[in-house]
Structure formats: C-alpha cells, structure tokens
Design a protein around this motif. Structure first.
Motif, mmCIF file in Angstrom:
data_model
loop_
_atom_site.group_PDB
_atom_site.id
_atom_site.type_symbol
_atom_site.label_atom_id
_atom_site.label_comp_id
_atom_site.label_asym_id
_atom_site.label_seq_id
_atom_site.Cartn_x
_atom_site.Cartn_y
_atom_site.Cartn_z
ATOM 1 N N ASN A 2 -2.756 26.884 26.973
ATOM 2 C CA ASN A 2 -4.021 27.310 27.570
ATOM 3 C C ASN A 2 -4.880 28.006 26.514
ATOM 4 O OD1 ASN A 2 -3.463 30.131 27.429
ATOM 5 N ND2 ASN A 2 -2.352 30.056 29.368
ATOM 6 N N HIS A 3 -6.080 28.343 26.905
ATOM 7 C CA HIS A 3 -7.065 28.900 25.972
ATOM 8 C C HIS A 3 -6.547 30.176 25.289
ATOM 9 C CE1 HIS A 3 -10.974 29.668 24.271
ATOM 10 N NE2 HIS A 3 -10.950 30.884 24.787
ATOM 11 N N THR A 4 -5.979 31.075 26.063
ATOM 12 C CA THR A 4 -5.465 32.335 25.512
ATOM 13 C C THR A 4 -4.351 32.072 24.514
ATOM 14 O OG1 THR A 4 -6.056 33.485 27.548
ATOM 15 C CG2 THR A 4 -4.459 34.573 26.119
ATOM 16 N N GLU A 5 -3.454 31.151 24.827
ATOM 17 C CA GLU A 5 -2.352 30.820 23.922
ATOM 18 C C GLU A 5 -2.865 30.200 22.624
ATOM 19 O OE1 GLU A 5 1.189 29.965 27.186
ATOM 20 O OE2 GLU A 5 -0.165 28.337 26.613
ATOM 21 N N ILE A 6 -3.893 29.368 22.737
ATOM 22 C CA ILE A 6 -4.485 28.757 21.537
ATOM 23 C C ILE A 6 -5.018 29.843 20.613
ATOM 24 C CG2 ILE A 6 -6.426 27.377 20.683
ATOM 25 C CD1 ILE A 6 -6.037 25.586 23.186
ATOM 26 N N LEU A 7 -5.784 30.775 21.172
ATOM 27 C CA LEU A 7 -6.349 31.850 20.356
ATOM 28 C C LEU A 7 -5.242 32.703 19.743
ATOM 29 C CD1 LEU A 7 -9.392 32.925 22.558
ATOM 30 C CD2 LEU A 7 -9.414 31.524 20.489
ATOM 31 N N LEU A 10 -3.554 31.344 16.699
ATOM 32 C CA LEU A 10 -4.374 31.417 15.488
ATOM 33 C C LEU A 10 -4.632 32.860 15.052
ATOM 34 C CD1 LEU A 10 -6.956 28.679 16.511
ATOM 35 C CD2 LEU A 10 -5.162 28.453 14.774
ATOM 36 N N ASN A 11 -4.009 33.786 15.766
ATOM 37 C CA ASN A 11 -4.193 35.220 15.500
ATOM 38 C C ASN A 11 -5.642 35.659 15.714
ATOM 39 O OD1 ASN A 11 -3.120 37.745 14.945
ATOM 40 N ND2 ASN A 11 -3.508 37.565 12.738
ATOM 41 N N VAL A 80 -9.292 23.705 16.403
ATOM 42 C CA VAL A 80 -8.007 24.291 16.022
ATOM 43 C C VAL A 80 -7.562 23.728 14.673
ATOM 44 C CG1 VAL A 80 -5.542 24.403 16.604
ATOM 45 C CG2 VAL A 80 -7.260 24.792 18.388
ATOM 46 N N GLU A 81 -7.686 22.411 14.483
ATOM 47 C CA GLU A 81 -7.281 21.785 13.214
ATOM 48 C C GLU A 81 -8.055 22.358 12.037
ATOM 49 O OE1 GLU A 81 -7.957 17.602 13.629
ATOM 50 O OE2 GLU A 81 -6.350 17.346 15.091
ATOM 51 N N ILE A 82 -9.348 22.526 12.223
ATOM 52 C CA ILE A 82 -10.192 23.052 11.138
ATOM 53 C C ILE A 82 -9.741 24.454 10.754
ATOM 54 C CG2 ILE A 82 -12.535 23.853 10.594
ATOM 55 C CD1 ILE A 82 -13.525 21.443 12.328
ATOM 56 N N ILE A 83 -9.488 25.279 11.751
ATOM 57 C CA ILE A 83 -9.065 26.655 11.469
ATOM 58 C C ILE A 83 -7.676 26.678 10.837
ATOM 59 C CG2 ILE A 83 -8.456 28.863 12.547
ATOM 60 C CD1 ILE A 83 -10.857 28.365 14.457
ATOM 61 N N ARG A 84 -6.765 25.860 11.350
ATOM 62 C CA ARG A 84 -5.408 25.819 10.776
ATOM 63 C C ARG A 84 -5.446 25.387 9.300
ATOM 64 N NH1 ARG A 84 -1.824 27.242 14.371
ATOM 65 N NH2 ARG A 84 -1.917 26.514 16.504
ATOM 66 N N VAL A 100 -16.545 29.423 10.959
ATOM 67 C CA VAL A 100 -16.133 28.485 12.004
ATOM 68 C C VAL A 100 -15.941 29.265 13.304
ATOM 69 C CG1 VAL A 100 -14.360 26.816 12.700
ATOM 70 C CG2 VAL A 100 -14.914 27.100 10.284
ATOM 71 N N ALA A 101 -16.461 28.731 14.386
ATOM 72 C CA ALA A 101 -16.289 29.382 15.686
ATOM 73 C C ALA A 101 -14.857 29.228 16.176
ATOM 74 C CB ALA A 101 -17.240 28.768 16.711
ATOM 75 N N PRO A 102 -14.357 30.220 16.905
ATOM 76 C CA PRO A 102 -13.026 30.069 17.491
ATOM 77 C C PRO A 102 -13.009 28.899 18.480
ATOM 78 C CG PRO A 102 -13.822 32.336 17.709
ATOM 79 C CD PRO A 102 -14.968 31.505 17.234
ATOM 80 N N PRO A 103 -11.862 28.292 18.682
ATOM 81 C CA PRO A 103 -11.770 27.225 19.691
ATOM 82 C C PRO A 103 -12.238 27.749 21.053
ATOM 83 C CG PRO A 103 -9.767 27.328 18.376
ATOM 84 C CD PRO A 103 -10.583 28.534 18.014
#
Length: 169
Positions: A2-7, A10-11, A80-84, A100-103
């Motif tokens: 979910n959205h919270t887990e994604i963020l 990525l810390n 997510v890929e861009i940030i990773r 880059v904006a957060p997902p």
C-alpha cells in the motif's frame, strides 16, 4: 504494497511530506498515446491534456519552435524505480526529494504533466530556460492550459524545473 508501505520502503516519512506541503495525486485511469519516440517509447496523457499538448505543439511548430516531449504520464511504480535508482547510486533521500516527487505525489501520475525539451542537449537541464522553446512556453503555454509547476524558489522545495509543465483544466 500500500501507499504507506511504499513510502516506508524508501525511507520517506510523513513528516517529510507534510513539512513540504506536498499534494497527493491519483494515477490517471484513462490515458492515450500522444507520441512515440524513435526508440519506441510511448508517451501517454489524459485525454484533455493530450488534446491541449497537440494544439500547443502544433502552434509552436507553426512558429518554428520545437517542443520535444521527454516525459509524460508516470506510474507510481515507475516513480519508485526512479527513486530506488538514485538511492542505489548513493544519493540521500532528502536530496532525491528535491529532484523527484515521492510516489503518489507526482503531477506525472495525473497524466497532465509533461517534461519538454527543444533538443536532446537541454532535456531535463536548467539550460532549457535559455532556449527559444522556453521563451515561447512562457509567453504562450497558458493559452493552452499549461503552467510551469516548479519555478525558482517554489514553495514545494523542488529544484527549478523549466522543462516541467502541467495542464490545468
């Protein structure tokens, strides 16, 4: 995830997002292909933004002003890929989030944002502001419903992006 887990993966904390006053964006559900680059990459926009993009690009072309699409709709997964990739390259998340904006927080998710260049040399570079294409956009993009999202010193804390424009219906 979910959205919270994604963020969290990525810390990226809620505090980081709230302190910047970032806006959440839903992903566009209806998109259409507006262009395909020489490598076969498809650029997609929401229908109203697609119509406005085509009209704006045609109007610029009539004045011999090149507007090259560099980026359009971007999914949360792609964000997510861009940030990773940047994290893997050793950048700190705080620095990444100025570029880059957060997902879930990118205008590109809406299918209304475009990144524009006049040629490959100025793609996603500040030098784009010195081109006739940028001058034309400043003078005419508003007529087509596009606004410069991240001017110098923008309140959201992003670096200046003269190439990033968003259709505001």
């Amino acid at each position: 995830m979910n959205h919270t887990e994604i963020l969290q993966s990525l810390n990226i904390s809620e505090t980081m997002i709230q302190s910047r006053g970032l806006f959440g964006y839903d992903e566009a559900l209806i998109l259409e292909i507006v262009e395909v680059d020489p490598e076969g990459r498809e650029f997609m926009l929401a229908p109203a933004a697609a119509m406005a993009w085509r009209a704006m690009k045609d109007a610029a072309a009539q004045q011999n002003i090149p507007l090259e699409l560099v980026s359009a709709h971007r999914s949360v997964a792609r964000q997510v890929e861009i940030i990773r990739t940047k994290l893997d390259g050793g950048m700190a998340i705080a620095e990444i989030l100025t570029q880059v904006a957060p997902p879930g927080y990118s205008e590109h998710h809406t299918g209304r944002a475009v990144d524009i260049a006049s040629c490959a040399a100025d793609a996603l570079e500040e030098i784009f502001e010195k081109t006739p294409s940028f001058a034309w956009l400043i003078a005419h993009a508003g007529v087509f419903g596009f606004t410069l999202s991240y001017p110098r010193g923008n309140a959201l804390g992003y670096t200046y992006e003269p190439w990033h424009w968003c259709f505001q219906p």
